[in-house]
Design a protein around this motif. Structure first.
Motif, short mmCIF file in Angstrom:
data_model
loop_
_atom_site.label_atom_id
_atom_site.label_comp_id
_atom_site.label_asym_id
_atom_site.label_seq_id
_atom_site.Cartn_x
_atom_site.Cartn_y
_atom_site.Cartn_z
N THR A 182 47.24 48.79 38.71
CA THR A 182 46.60 47.49 38.79
C THR A 182 46.90 46.71 37.52
O THR A 182 46.74 47.22 36.41
N LEU A 183 47.33 45.46 37.69
CA LEU A 183 47.47 44.53 36.57
C LEU A 183 46.22 43.68 36.54
O LEU A 183 45.80 43.14 37.57
N ARG A 184 45.62 43.56 35.35
CA ARG A 184 44.39 42.77 35.17
C ARG A 184 44.61 41.78 34.03
O ARG A 184 45.23 42.12 33.04
N VAL A 185 44.10 40.56 34.20
CA VAL A 185 44.20 39.55 33.14
C VAL A 185 42.85 38.88 32.95
O VAL A 185 42.07 38.74 33.89
N GLN A 186 42.59 38.49 31.71
CA GLN A 186 41.37 37.77 31.37
C GLN A 186 41.77 36.41 30.82
O GLN A 186 42.62 36.32 29.93
N SER A 187 41.15 35.35 31.35
CA SER A 187 41.52 33.98 30.98
C SER A 187 40.83 33.48 29.72
O SER A 187 41.37 32.64 29.02
N GLY A 190 34.58 46.62 39.09
CA GLY A 190 34.93 47.04 40.44
C GLY A 190 34.29 46.25 41.56
O GLY A 190 34.52 46.52 42.73
N GLU A 191 33.51 45.25 41.22
CA GLU A 191 32.83 44.43 42.24
C GLU A 191 33.42 43.02 42.23
O GLU A 191 33.65 42.46 41.16
N ASP A 249 31.34 60.66 37.86
CA ASP A 249 31.55 59.33 38.46
C ASP A 249 32.61 58.51 37.76
O ASP A 249 32.56 57.28 37.74
N GLY A 250 33.59 59.19 37.16
CA GLY A 250 34.70 58.50 36.50
C GLY A 250 35.78 58.16 37.51
O GLY A 250 35.56 58.16 38.72
N GLY A 251 36.99 57.89 36.99
CA GLY A 251 38.08 57.66 37.91
C GLY A 251 39.09 56.61 37.50
O GLY A 251 39.83 56.12 38.34
N PHE A 252 39.16 56.26 36.20
CA PHE A 252 40.20 55.31 35.80
C PHE A 252 40.65 55.55 34.37
O PHE A 252 39.95 56.13 33.56
N HIS A 297 40.85 38.98 36.51
CA HIS A 297 41.58 38.84 37.77
C HIS A 297 42.54 40.01 37.88
O HIS A 297 43.20 40.36 36.90
N GLU A 298 42.62 40.61 39.06
CA GLU A 298 43.45 41.81 39.21
C GLU A 298 44.13 41.88 40.57
O GLU A 298 43.67 41.30 41.55
N ALA A 299 45.23 42.62 40.58
CA ALA A 299 45.93 42.93 41.81
C ALA A 299 46.61 44.28 41.63
O ALA A 299 47.14 44.57 40.55
#
Length: 184
Positions: free
Chosen positions: A105-110, A144-145, A71-74, A118-120
Motif C-alpha cells: 500500500t502506498l500512503r500519502v499525507q497532504s 484502517g477506517e 491484533d497486529g498485522g502491518f 490517502h492510500e491505495a
C-alpha cells in the motif's frame, strides 16, 4: 511477417520504460536510509518486525515479518517531506520496484497535522516493474477506517508511506528504486 509483429509486440509489452512525463519524488541512494523510518504495529501492541536499508545498488530494501499476534498485522516505512512537495499537475504516483508477489500500500499525507492518509494497494509480480497508482484510486483512511473526505487530487505531499498489511502472517521483501508522479 506475423512472427516479426509478434516479437515486436512481445518485447514492447514486457518492458515498462520510464515515461517521459514521470517526475521523481524520491530516489533511493546511499544517503537516503536516514530519511526513512520503520513503523510497525508495535506502536499498538503488535509484534511485526520491519527493517529498512539502502542496498549497494541504491535501492531501498524494506523487509521483515508481519505478525498477527496481539491484533497486529502491518509494517511500514515512512519519510517526511519537510516543506511538502507539490504534485498538483500530476495524475498518478509511479513506483519502480521489485516486489515478492504480495500486495503493498502506498500512503500519502497532504498536511502535516492531518489525521488521515490517502492510500491505495497494489499487487507486485516478483520482477522489476513500474506500478502506477492513479490519484482517483486513493481513499482517505484513518487507522484502517474510511474517512469521509474527497479522494486525493494532487497538491502538497508531506509524508510518503509504504506499507504491507494483508491480514496474514508472512515474511516480506521489496526493493524500491524510486517513487514519482506521472502527469498524464
Amino acid at each position: 511477417m506475423h512472427y516479426l509483429a509478434f516479437l515486436l509486440l512481445f518485447f514492447t509489452s514486457c518492458h515498462t520504460p520510464m515515461q517521459s512525463d514521470t517526475t521523481h519524488l524520491y530516489d533511493f541512494t546511499q544517503h537516503a536510509s536516514s530519511d526513512w523510518e520503520v513503523e510497525d504495529d508495535t506502536v499498538m501492541g503488535g509484534e511485526s518486525s520491519g527493517n529498512f536499508t539502502v542496498t549497494e545498488d541504491g535501492h531501498g530494501r524494506f523487509y521483515g515479518h508481519v505478525s498477527l499476534a496481539n491484533d497486529g498485522g502491518f509494517s511500514s516505512i515512512q519519510a517526511n517531506m519537510e516543506k511538502g512537495t507539490d504534485v498538483g499537475k500530476a495524475k498518478a504516483f509511479s513506483i519502480r520496484l521489485k516486489g515478492d508477489g504480495k500486495r503493498y500500500t502506498l500512503r500519502v499525507q497532504s498536511k502535516p497535522d492531518q489525521n488521515y492518509l490517502h492510500e491505495a494497494s497494489f499487487p507486485t509480480s516478483g520482477k522489476w516493474e513500474t506500478v502506477t497508482v492513479p490519484f482517483e484510486t486513493m481513499e482517505a483512511m484513518h487507522h484502517g477506517e474510511p474517512v469521509d473526505v474527497a479522494e486525493f487530487s494532487g497538491g502538497p505531499v508531506h509524508k510518503l508511506q509504504f506499507m504491507i498489511g494483508n491480514r496474514k502472517e508472512q515474511d516480506f521483501e521489496v526493493l524500491i528504486d524510486w517513487i514519482g508522479t506521472v502527469a498524464n
